[in-house]
Design a protein around this motif. Sequence first.
Motif, PDB file in Angstrom:
ATOM      1  N   SER A   9       0.808  -1.216   0.000  1.00 21.73           N
ATOM      2  CA  SER A   9       0.000   0.000   0.000  1.00 21.73           C
ATOM      3  C   SER A   9       0.837   1.261   0.000  1.00 21.73           C
ATOM      4  O   SER A   9       1.976   1.290   0.459  1.00 21.73           O
ATOM      5  N   THR A  10       0.231   2.319  -0.525  1.00 22.31           N
ATOM      6  CA  THR A  10       0.733   3.683  -0.360  1.00 22.31           C
ATOM      7  C   THR A  10      -0.429   4.513   0.180  1.00 22.31           C
ATOM      8  O   THR A  10      -1.531   4.467  -0.373  1.00 22.31           O
ATOM      9  N   ASN A  11      -0.198   5.237   1.242  1.00 20.70           N
ATOM     10  CA  ASN A  11      -1.237   6.073   1.850  1.00 20.70           C
ATOM     11  C   ASN A  11      -0.693   7.456   2.170  1.00 20.70           C
ATOM     12  O   ASN A  11       0.490   7.601   2.485  1.00 20.70           O
ATOM     13  N   MET A  12      -1.562   8.437   2.120  1.00 23.24           N
ATOM     14  CA  MET A  12      -1.216   9.732   2.683  1.00 23.24           C
ATOM     15  C   MET A  12      -1.677   9.725   4.131  1.00 23.24           C
ATOM     16  O   MET A  12      -2.859   9.533   4.416  1.00 23.24           O
ATOM     17  N   ASP A  13      -0.734   9.898   5.052  1.00 20.57           N
ATOM     18  CA  ASP A  13      -1.049   9.890   6.479  1.00 20.57           C
ATOM     19  C   ASP A  13      -1.499  11.282   6.925  1.00 20.57           C
ATOM     20  O   ASP A  13      -0.775  12.263   6.731  1.00 20.57           O
ATOM     21  N   LEU A  14      -2.667  11.353   7.519  1.00 23.59           N
ATOM     22  CA  LEU A  14      -3.218  12.590   8.056  1.00 23.59           C
ATOM     23  C   LEU A  14      -3.102  12.474   9.581  1.00 23.59           C
ATOM     24  O   LEU A  14      -3.882  11.773  10.225  1.00 23.59           O
ATOM     25  N   VAL A  15      -2.103  13.154  10.146  1.00 23.00           N
ATOM     26  CA  VAL A  15      -1.689  12.885  11.515  1.00 23.00           C
ATOM     27  C   VAL A  15      -2.065  14.035  12.441  1.00 23.00           C
ATOM     28  O   VAL A  15      -1.672  15.186  12.211  1.00 23.00           O
ATOM     29  N   ALA A  16      -2.817  13.716  13.495  1.00 24.04           N
ATOM     30  CA  ALA A  16      -3.164  14.684  14.534  1.00 24.04           C
ATOM     31  C   ALA A  16      -2.396  14.342  15.802  1.00 24.04           C
ATOM     32  O   ALA A  16      -2.422  13.193  16.261  1.00 24.04           O
ATOM     33  N   PHE A  17      -1.682  15.328  16.353  1.00 24.06           N
ATOM     34  CA  PHE A  17      -0.920  15.136  17.582  1.00 24.06           C
ATOM     35  C   PHE A  17      -1.715  15.706  18.755  1.00 24.06           C
ATOM     36  O   PHE A  17      -2.136  16.865  18.728  1.00 24.06           O
ATOM     37  N   VAL A  18      -1.918  14.869  19.792  1.00 20.93           N
ATOM     38  CA  VAL A  18      -2.726  15.257  20.942  1.00 20.93           C
ATOM     39  C   VAL A  18      -2.019  14.848  22.229  1.00 20.93           C
ATOM     40  O   VAL A  18      -1.148  13.978  22.225  1.00 20.93           O
ATOM     41  N   ARG A  24     -14.267   7.166  23.063  1.00 19.07           N
ATOM     42  CA  ARG A  24     -15.482   7.181  22.248  1.00 19.07           C
ATOM     43  C   ARG A  24     -16.427   8.282  22.731  1.00 19.07           C
ATOM     44  O   ARG A  24     -16.721   8.386  23.914  1.00 19.07           O
ATOM     45  N   GLY A  25     -16.862   9.120  21.800  1.00 20.83           N
ATOM     46  CA  GLY A  25     -17.772  10.208  22.121  1.00 20.83           C
ATOM     47  C   GLY A  25     -17.094  11.456  22.653  1.00 20.83           C
ATOM     48  O   GLY A  25     -17.766  12.457  22.914  1.00 20.83           O
ATOM     49  N   GLU A  26     -15.771  11.422  22.794  1.00 15.27           N
ATOM     50  CA  GLU A  26     -15.043  12.542  23.374  1.00 15.27           C
ATOM     51  C   GLU A  26     -14.387  13.386  22.280  1.00 15.27           C
ATOM     52  O   GLU A  26     -13.914  12.864  21.269  1.00 15.27           O
ATOM     53  N   THR A  27     -14.357  14.694  22.481  1.00 16.31           N
ATOM     54  CA  THR A  27     -13.636  15.612  21.604  1.00 16.31           C
ATOM     55  C   THR A  27     -12.467  16.215  22.370  1.00 16.31           C
ATOM     56  O   THR A  27     -12.633  16.652  23.505  1.00 16.31           O
ATOM     57  N   VAL A  28     -11.286  16.206  21.753  1.00 16.52           N
ATOM     58  CA  VAL A  28     -10.117  16.806  22.387  1.00 16.52           C
ATOM     59  C   VAL A  28      -9.499  17.814  21.428  1.00 16.52           C
ATOM     60  O   VAL A  28      -9.741  17.781  20.229  1.00 16.52           O
ATOM     61  N   THR A  29      -8.702  18.708  21.960  1.00 14.26           N
ATOM     62  CA  THR A  29      -7.997  19.690  21.140  1.00 14.26           C
ATOM     63  C   THR A  29      -6.578  19.201  20.884  1.00 14.26           C
ATOM     64  O   THR A  29      -5.853  18.868  21.821  1.00 14.26           O
ATOM     65  N   GLY A  30      -6.207  19.156  19.628  1.00 13.99           N
ATOM     66  CA  GLY A  30      -4.864  18.735  19.269  1.00 13.99           C
ATOM     67  C   GLY A  30      -3.909  19.914  19.259  1.00 13.99           C
ATOM     68  O   GLY A  30      -4.321  21.073  19.302  1.00 13.99           O
ATOM     69  N   ARG A  31      -2.613  19.612  19.197  1.00 15.19           N
ATOM     70  CA  ARG A  31      -1.607  20.677  19.193  1.00 15.19           C
ATOM     71  C   ARG A  31      -0.939  20.837  17.833  1.00 15.19           C
ATOM     72  O   ARG A  31      -0.281  21.846  17.589  1.00 15.19           O
ATOM     73  N   GLU A  32      -1.123  19.843  16.919  1.00 12.78           N
ATOM     74  CA  GLU A  32      -0.457  19.938  15.622  1.00 12.78           C
ATOM     75  C   GLU A  32      -1.096  18.960  14.647  1.00 12.78           C
ATOM     76  O   GLU A  32      -1.633  17.925  15.046  1.00 12.78           O
TER      77      GLU A  32
END
Length: 297
Positions: A9-18, A24-32
């Motif tokens: 496979s080849t994928n574009m990684d969409l990375v969120a740093f937290v 489950r059901g929770e929202t957090v704020t990422g830093r990058e």
Amino acid sequence: MTHIAVLGSTNMDLVAFVAKAPQRGETVTGREFRTIPGGKGANQAVAAARAGATVSMIGAVGNDAAGTRLRETLEHSGVDTDFLRTVEGPSGTAHIVVDDEGGNSIVVIPGANGTVDHLSPGDEGLIASADTLLLQLEIPLAAVVAGAAAAHRHGVRTILTPSPIQPLPPELLAATDLLVPNQYEAITLTGRTDPREAATALLELVPRAVVTLGATGCLYVSRDAEPLVVPAPRVEAVDTTAAGDTFTGALAVALAEEKPVREALSWAAAAASLSVERAGASASMPYRPEIDARFTA
């Protein structure tokens, strides 16, 4: 020079740093947030190329901007992309959350990878010309089985990473020379909860296996040799994404160069330890001089 073919496979990684991954059901704020070329097949190809092999990639990207960048990234690392096809539609993506301890969780959307369900003209000839074929499970299983069978017919070593984990058909196992699961995958495949017992049970499926144990190192088992436990260098992990792919790519190079098994495992562990000190998948992978320096330190 060692020649390694990669079917995957080849994928574009969409990375969120937290700081901490959401429940489950929770929202957090990422830093990058970063967009980084990846995919288990492409990752292993880049890792092997940077570790010193001649590498050819078999797979597919979409006719989108991500596909262009994925191809360019492989080529920039020295990977031959003549057998990396461009198809209509989007490239594969991986949606990754990385926490402050370096742990990650990943959702993969196959995109163009889903079209790689068979060997295309020329693929078998390329595989036959290689010393080793690297395989993973982010493309349709039919292609993985076909690739392993082609390698087996031509006496080419096959190394399979069973991820994302799924049942492995007998014909794939019969054509697998070395299985490289992580601890979770080994336990899932065997039903044994102890890593050492799981590793031993894998020998009922394949002749050799390496179970990666994260920061602990790895466990090698073989039907014709005593088990080996190889520790990993102690480092401060920033991002463990693609550490396993770095290990496997480097291990393929070391084994193809006929390094003794313990040395090959230690060298691959050195490569993986370098990758976790940096963020990203392919972007984090070390070059051979770095691996040699860490291995000999």
